[in-house]
Design an enzyme around this catalytic site. Sequence first.
Site, PDB file in Angstrom:
ATOM      1  N   ASP A  30     -11.516  21.882  13.361  1.00  0.00           N
ATOM      2  CA  ASP A  30     -12.228  20.717  12.850  1.00  0.00           C
ATOM      3  C   ASP A  30     -13.717  21.004  12.989  1.00  0.00           C
ATOM      4  O   ASP A  30     -14.136  21.631  13.965  1.00  0.00           O
ATOM      5  CB  ASP A  30     -11.839  19.449  13.610  1.00  0.00           C
ATOM      6  CG  ASP A  30     -12.125  18.206  12.794  1.00  0.00           C
ATOM      7  OD1 ASP A  30     -11.160  17.531  12.383  1.00  0.00           O
ATOM      8  OD2 ASP A  30     -13.318  17.911  12.537  1.00  0.00           O
ATOM      9  N   THR A 121      -2.763  15.608   0.217  1.00  0.00           N
ATOM     10  CA  THR A 121      -2.330  15.181  -1.115  1.00  0.00           C
ATOM     11  C   THR A 121      -3.431  15.476  -2.114  1.00  0.00           C
ATOM     12  O   THR A 121      -4.564  15.005  -1.963  1.00  0.00           O
ATOM     13  CB  THR A 121      -2.022  13.673  -1.122  1.00  0.00           C
ATOM     14  OG1 THR A 121      -1.077  13.430  -0.090  1.00  0.00           O
ATOM     15  CG2 THR A 121      -1.460  13.234  -2.452  1.00  0.00           C
ATOM     16  N   PHE A 152       5.238  13.940   3.881  1.00  0.00           N
ATOM     17  CA  PHE A 152       5.690  12.588   3.528  1.00  0.00           C
ATOM     18  C   PHE A 152       5.674  11.711   4.779  1.00  0.00           C
ATOM     19  O   PHE A 152       6.589  10.937   5.040  1.00  0.00           O
ATOM     20  CB  PHE A 152       7.092  12.648   2.898  1.00  0.00           C
ATOM     21  CG  PHE A 152       7.128  13.480   1.642  1.00  0.00           C
ATOM     22  CD1 PHE A 152       6.650  12.982   0.437  1.00  0.00           C
ATOM     23  CD2 PHE A 152       7.609  14.780   1.666  1.00  0.00           C
ATOM     24  CE1 PHE A 152       6.651  13.757  -0.720  1.00  0.00           C
ATOM     25  CE2 PHE A 152       7.621  15.568   0.517  1.00  0.00           C
ATOM     26  CZ  PHE A 152       7.140  15.050  -0.677  1.00  0.00           C
ATOM     27  N   ARG A 154       4.596   8.840   7.327  1.00  0.00           N
ATOM     28  CA  ARG A 154       4.041   7.482   7.329  1.00  0.00           C
ATOM     29  C   ARG A 154       3.297   7.271   8.634  1.00  0.00           C
ATOM     30  O   ARG A 154       3.822   7.631   9.702  1.00  0.00           O
ATOM     31  CB  ARG A 154       5.170   6.439   7.254  1.00  0.00           C
ATOM     32  CG  ARG A 154       5.885   6.406   5.923  1.00  0.00           C
ATOM     33  CD  ARG A 154       7.215   5.718   6.067  1.00  0.00           C
ATOM     34  NE  ARG A 154       8.080   6.437   7.002  1.00  0.00           N
ATOM     35  CZ  ARG A 154       9.256   6.004   7.435  1.00  0.00           C
ATOM     36  NH1 ARG A 154       9.713   4.851   7.041  1.00  0.00           N
ATOM     37  NH2 ARG A 154       9.977   6.725   8.278  1.00  0.00           N
ATOM     38  N   GLU A 155       2.128   6.699   8.558  1.00  0.00           N
ATOM     39  CA  GLU A 155       1.412   6.388   9.793  1.00  0.00           C
ATOM     40  C   GLU A 155       2.264   5.421  10.607  1.00  0.00           C
ATOM     41  O   GLU A 155       2.877   4.502  10.054  1.00  0.00           O
ATOM     42  CB  GLU A 155       0.044   5.767   9.476  1.00  0.00           C
ATOM     43  CG  GLU A 155      -0.902   6.787   8.880  1.00  0.00           C
ATOM     44  CD  GLU A 155      -2.275   6.211   8.594  1.00  0.00           C
ATOM     45  OE1 GLU A 155      -2.688   5.248   9.247  1.00  0.00           O
ATOM     46  OE2 GLU A 155      -2.940   6.761   7.683  1.00  0.00           O
ATOM     47  N   LEU A 251      10.603  -3.096  -0.172  1.00  0.00           N
ATOM     48  CA  LEU A 251      10.732  -4.302  -0.985  1.00  0.00           C
ATOM     49  C   LEU A 251      10.230  -5.511  -0.208  1.00  0.00           C
ATOM     50  O   LEU A 251      10.656  -6.622  -0.445  1.00  0.00           O
ATOM     51  CB  LEU A 251      12.201  -4.500  -1.405  1.00  0.00           C
ATOM     52  CG  LEU A 251      12.724  -3.536  -2.473  1.00  0.00           C
ATOM     53  CD1 LEU A 251      14.204  -3.782  -2.740  1.00  0.00           C
ATOM     54  CD2 LEU A 251      11.929  -3.671  -3.786  1.00  0.00           C
ATOM     55  N   ALA A 253       7.722  -8.157   0.186  1.00  0.00           N
ATOM     56  CA  ALA A 253       6.653  -8.769  -0.601  1.00  0.00           C
ATOM     57  C   ALA A 253       5.555  -9.252   0.330  1.00  0.00           C
ATOM     58  O   ALA A 253       5.763  -9.428   1.527  1.00  0.00           O
ATOM     59  CB  ALA A 253       7.222  -9.942  -1.395  1.00  0.00           C
ATOM     60  N   CYS A 261      -3.578   6.181   1.637  1.00  0.00           N
ATOM     61  CA  CYS A 261      -2.783   7.062   0.759  1.00  0.00           C
ATOM     62  C   CYS A 261      -2.373   6.405  -0.554  1.00  0.00           C
ATOM     63  O   CYS A 261      -2.780   6.850  -1.629  1.00  0.00           O
ATOM     64  CB  CYS A 261      -1.552   7.542   1.504  1.00  0.00           C
ATOM     65  SG  CYS A 261      -1.950   8.383   3.035  1.00  0.00           S
ATOM     66  N   ARG A 328      -8.356   1.877   6.999  1.00  0.00           N
ATOM     67  CA  ARG A 328      -8.721   2.293   5.641  1.00  0.00           C
ATOM     68  C   ARG A 328      -7.835   1.542   4.631  1.00  0.00           C
ATOM     69  O   ARG A 328      -6.618   1.482   4.799  1.00  0.00           O
ATOM     70  CB  ARG A 328      -8.551   3.805   5.479  1.00  0.00           C
ATOM     71  CG  ARG A 328      -9.598   4.596   6.253  1.00  0.00           C
ATOM     72  CD  ARG A 328      -9.334   6.078   6.194  1.00  0.00           C
ATOM     73  NE  ARG A 328      -8.110   6.426   6.904  1.00  0.00           N
ATOM     74  CZ  ARG A 328      -7.578   7.647   6.912  1.00  0.00           C
ATOM     75  NH1 ARG A 328      -8.164   8.622   6.244  1.00  0.00           N
ATOM     76  NH2 ARG A 328      -6.465   7.893   7.586  1.00  0.00           N
TER      77      ARG A 328
HETATM   78  C1  UGA Z   1       2.464   6.467   2.682  1.00  0.00           C
HETATM   79  C2  UGA Z   1       3.868   6.927   2.288  1.00  0.00           C
HETATM   80  O1  UGA Z   1       4.814   5.924   2.669  1.00  0.00           O
HETATM   81  C3  UGA Z   1       4.218   8.233   2.995  1.00  0.00           C
HETATM   82  O2  UGA Z   1       5.496   8.686   2.559  1.00  0.00           O
HETATM   83  C4  UGA Z   1       3.149   9.280   2.636  1.00  0.00           C
HETATM   84  O3  UGA Z   1       3.403  10.511   3.286  1.00  0.00           O
HETATM   85  C5  UGA Z   1       1.785   8.770   3.064  1.00  0.00           C
HETATM   86  O4  UGA Z   1       1.530   7.519   2.397  1.00  0.00           O
HETATM   87  C6  UGA Z   1       0.780   9.799   2.660  1.00  0.00           C
HETATM   88  O5  UGA Z   1       0.599  10.017   1.461  1.00  0.00           O
HETATM   89  O6  UGA Z   1       0.265  10.507   3.544  1.00  0.00           O
HETATM   90  P1  UGA Z   1       1.419   5.194   4.784  1.00  0.00           P
HETATM   91  O7  UGA Z   1       0.134   5.179   4.030  1.00  0.00           O
HETATM   92  O8  UGA Z   1       1.422   5.596   6.217  1.00  0.00           O
HETATM   93  O9  UGA Z   1       2.475   6.187   4.079  1.00  0.00           O
HETATM   94  O10 UGA Z   1       1.995   3.734   4.716  1.00  0.00           O
HETATM   95  P2  UGA Z   1       3.258   3.011   4.086  1.00  0.00           P
HETATM   96  O11 UGA Z   1       4.278   2.808   5.116  1.00  0.00           O
HETATM   97  O12 UGA Z   1       3.678   3.674   2.833  1.00  0.00           O
HETATM   98  O13 UGA Z   1       2.627   1.604   3.717  1.00  0.00           O
HETATM   99  C7  UGA Z   1       1.599   1.531   2.739  1.00  0.00           C
HETATM  100  C8  UGA Z   1       1.215   0.101   2.488  1.00  0.00           C
HETATM  101  O14 UGA Z   1       2.248  -0.583   1.793  1.00  0.00           O
HETATM  102  C9  UGA Z   1       0.934  -0.712   3.750  1.00  0.00           C
HETATM  103  O15 UGA Z   1      -0.210  -1.500   3.519  1.00  0.00           O
HETATM  104  C10 UGA Z   1       2.165  -1.572   3.895  1.00  0.00           C
HETATM  105  O16 UGA Z   1       1.891  -2.786   4.560  1.00  0.00           O
HETATM  106  C11 UGA Z   1       2.520  -1.810   2.440  1.00  0.00           C
HETATM  107  N1  UGA Z   1       3.969  -2.106   2.228  1.00  0.00           N
HETATM  108  C12 UGA Z   1       4.915  -1.206   2.583  1.00  0.00           C
HETATM  109  C13 UGA Z   1       4.321  -3.303   1.631  1.00  0.00           C
HETATM  110  O17 UGA Z   1       3.461  -4.138   1.275  1.00  0.00           O
HETATM  111  N2  UGA Z   1       5.648  -3.560   1.412  1.00  0.00           N
HETATM  112  C14 UGA Z   1       6.624  -2.686   1.773  1.00  0.00           C
HETATM  113  O18 UGA Z   1       7.813  -2.995   1.537  1.00  0.00           O
HETATM  114  C15 UGA Z   1       6.247  -1.482   2.362  1.00  0.00           C
END
Ligand code: UGA
Length: 447
Positions: A30, A121, A152, A154-155, A251, A253, A261, A328
Amino acid sequence: MRLGIFGTGYAGLVTSVCLAELGHTVTAVDKDPDIVATLSQGQSTIHEPGLPELLVNNIKAGRLKFTTRSEDAIAGSDIIFVCVGTPPRSDGRADLCQVEEVARTIAPLLDGYKLVVEKSTVPARTARWISWTIRRLAGPEAEFDVASNPEFLREGTAVRDFLQPDRIVIGADSGRARSLLLDLYRPNFDCPIVLTSVTTAELIKQTANAFLAAKISFINVMSDLCETLGVDVATVARGIGLDPRIGGQFLNAGLGFGGSCLPKDLSALIKVAEENGVDSGMLKEVQRINSARVERLLSKLETALWVVRHKVVAVLGVAFKANTDDIRGATSLTVVPWLRAAGANLRVYDPAAMQKLEALYPPDDHLMYAQSACEAARGAHALVILTDWDEFRSLDLERLRSLMRTPIVIDGRNLFTPAKMQAAGFEYYSLGHGDVAPSVETQRIAP
Ligand code: UGA
């Protein structure tokens, strides 16, 4: 294997720690000496469940080290992973400056064949530019390949996602690159491995995030209809999600998707489609629907409060989703300034992400950071939920109601049901459950 990793952000740090955990020798670079010093002491720079323990263990085992010196990550490494940021530019394209910089850094330091792997990405066909840049600077004799191996993660569940993946995508255009990546993953994982070309792998990642975003916007459109028809969107989601062709996940809402991301990758994909003369209308609609979610929440707040000025509003949730300190693309970044501009007195609480908001909006006479949800709710005219933390789901509703000046809850993540909230004496607004007017006993008292 010996691995060099460029970038120690969310993806880079999790990738470094987990690859070390699998037994590889990892050197992560880094540019920021403070980050390198912190990580070298075994302190995680991000909030990620399970990461701190693995970080310490692997440093102690001598498999993981952090450095500012690029040459240390390149010398003797079999594979170099590019995990630097690709933030959005103002025109929606991905900013690839950091990726280009890594390519320029690697080129003069090549000491024999290297496999350079994109983990960040990136828009489809970025690998071609990385390859072109290294070739131009390292000369025709240089031996290297560029491959794509998207993450892939998820945080919040990134360590588990890395160590128990549902699939691994390897995009490689040469046999040597493909074999190296298969040797890296095959001994540890028995999930499906998708072997494909570099450009296909890049597009798989962009498509995955765009599809997830589309799923969320789709259920959010349905949730508006559910509200109007007096139908519960969570039940509709369950009813369709049991069909394996649809699937029950993603799903939920509510306020829609944020983070670093989904919004960024969707914008970048729209640009890729446009640049290639492909109709991006559907993707743009997904984006438009998502942007409107926060406006819907704020209009519900205005409906509930009438005049926002001088009202005390408790904001629960700063992070873009639960189990992370990442803000973010978080809704709080829209809601907090909007409420401040409207003249509200804010009391904000988040279990992990407050410091980050505090750095942007220091406390003042109209903005207070609370130590708990109940402290935020004390004396509030309304409480707004922006993040789906379990801690909020399990709040003692009776206590919460007793603390608030007027028991109004605007639930942007549908954590509660109208029946439960009505029974607990709240005036409850959600995004998809239908709103609940106050009962006689809970009618508003004068502010
Ligand atoms: C997302 C993808 O889910 C990962 O697979 C991917 O690797 C990652 O981006 C990336 O590109 O690095 P992340 O950003 O950690 O992961 O978060 P998500 O769990 O996807 O949630 C994204 C947003 O969608 C959040 O604001 C969450 O609250 C919202 N969300 C999620 C909803 O509003 N409804 C849902 O049913 C699920």
